[in-house]
Scaffold this active site. Structure first.
Site, mmCIF file in Angstrom:
data_model
loop_
_atom_site.group_PDB
_atom_site.id
_atom_site.type_symbol
_atom_site.label_atom_id
_atom_site.label_comp_id
_atom_site.label_asym_id
_atom_site.label_seq_id
_atom_site.Cartn_x
_atom_site.Cartn_y
_atom_site.Cartn_z
ATOM 1 N N GLY A 54 71.909 -55.236 15.488
ATOM 2 C CA GLY A 54 70.854 -55.150 14.487
ATOM 3 C C GLY A 54 71.419 -55.318 13.095
ATOM 4 O O GLY A 54 72.432 -55.996 12.897
ATOM 5 N N CYS A 55 70.758 -54.737 12.129
ATOM 6 C CA CYS A 55 71.161 -54.839 10.725
ATOM 7 C C CYS A 55 72.645 -54.536 10.551
ATOM 8 O O CYS A 55 73.103 -53.441 10.874
ATOM 9 C CB CYS A 55 70.328 -53.872 9.895
ATOM 10 N N PHE A 56 73.394 -55.515 10.049
ATOM 11 C CA PHE A 56 74.847 -55.291 9.996
ATOM 12 C C PHE A 56 75.274 -54.318 8.906
ATOM 13 O O PHE A 56 76.378 -53.806 8.927
ATOM 14 C CB PHE A 56 75.641 -56.586 9.954
ATOM 15 N N CYS A 201 68.080 -49.846 6.021
ATOM 16 C CA CYS A 201 68.613 -50.432 7.254
ATOM 17 C C CYS A 201 67.874 -49.796 8.421
ATOM 18 O O CYS A 201 67.834 -48.562 8.528
ATOM 19 C CB CYS A 201 70.118 -50.216 7.389
#
Length: 211
Positions: A54-56, A201
């Site tokens: 997912g969101c890095f 995030c």
């Protein structure tokens, strides 16, 4: 150009991917938190791990906080476009995933511990999304650098699937592949949540523990 392709959730074929560029990202520099260099060469006793979850931004923070991790960096991997930009990755036309590279000392933190953080820090059953973040760049992936990493990754996937099933959760969609080329993301993405503590995030786990 390809009206039949859902850019959010369908991976492009190689011939559909954006052409990219030959030059790598400039100005990568050092880690904002621990001031170590982000790029190689790394000390010889260290190993690398590569995860998409997912969101890095949030994925990277999970790992830089772990004792024994020497340095982390975010970037793109698993697609076809060389040296992509963030906007290109978000277009859905590169095939790349948002990933975090973890450089670690196996004498201090074993790879199996990193796998535990990976599984418990996101929901690996969601396919081409993670929470409200939808797109191929948010898929769950483990990209292995050795046969031993692959064995450990596959064994941990089986164990976590058992735990998820016992908790009434769905099937794991995580891809486990040999590590492809890693392309550094733009400098402003590196250690983003350390630079922007209130940044959004959507990364979140299932609450299920890897036994």
């Amino acid at each position: 150009m390809f009206p039949f392709l859902n850019k959010k959730t369908d991976l492009p074929r190689p011939e559909q991917a954006l052409p990219g560029r030959s030059a790598p990202m400039d100005g990568i520099g050092e880690h904002f938190v621990n001031r170590r260099p982000l790029a190689r060469p790394y000390p010889a006793h260290l190993e690398r791990a590569l995860f998409g979850m997912g969101c890095f931004w949030g994925a990277e923070r999970r790992f830089w906080q772990e004792e024994g991790v020497w340095v982390t960096a975010v970037g793109y991997a698993g697609g076809f476009t060389p040296n992509p930009t963030y906007d290109e990755v978000c277009s859905g036309m590169t095939g790349h995933n948002e990933v975090v590279q973890v450089v670690f000392d196996p004498a201090e933190v074993p790879y199996d511990r990193l796998l535990q953080l990976f599984w418990e820090s996101h929901d690996p059953t969601q396919g081409m999304r993670q929470g409200n973040d939808v797109g191929t760049q948010y898929r769950s992936g483990i990209y292995v650098h050795s046969a031993d990493q692959r064995l450990q990754a596959e064994a941990s996937r089986e164990r976590y699937q058992y735990a998820l099933s016992a908790a009434g959760r769905g099937e794991i969609t995580t891809e486990i592949l040999d590590a492809p080329p890693f392309y550094f993301a733009e400098p402003y993405h590196q250690q983003y949540l350390a630079k922007n503590p209130n940044g959004y995030c959507g990364l979140g786990g299932t609450g299920v523990v890897l036994a």
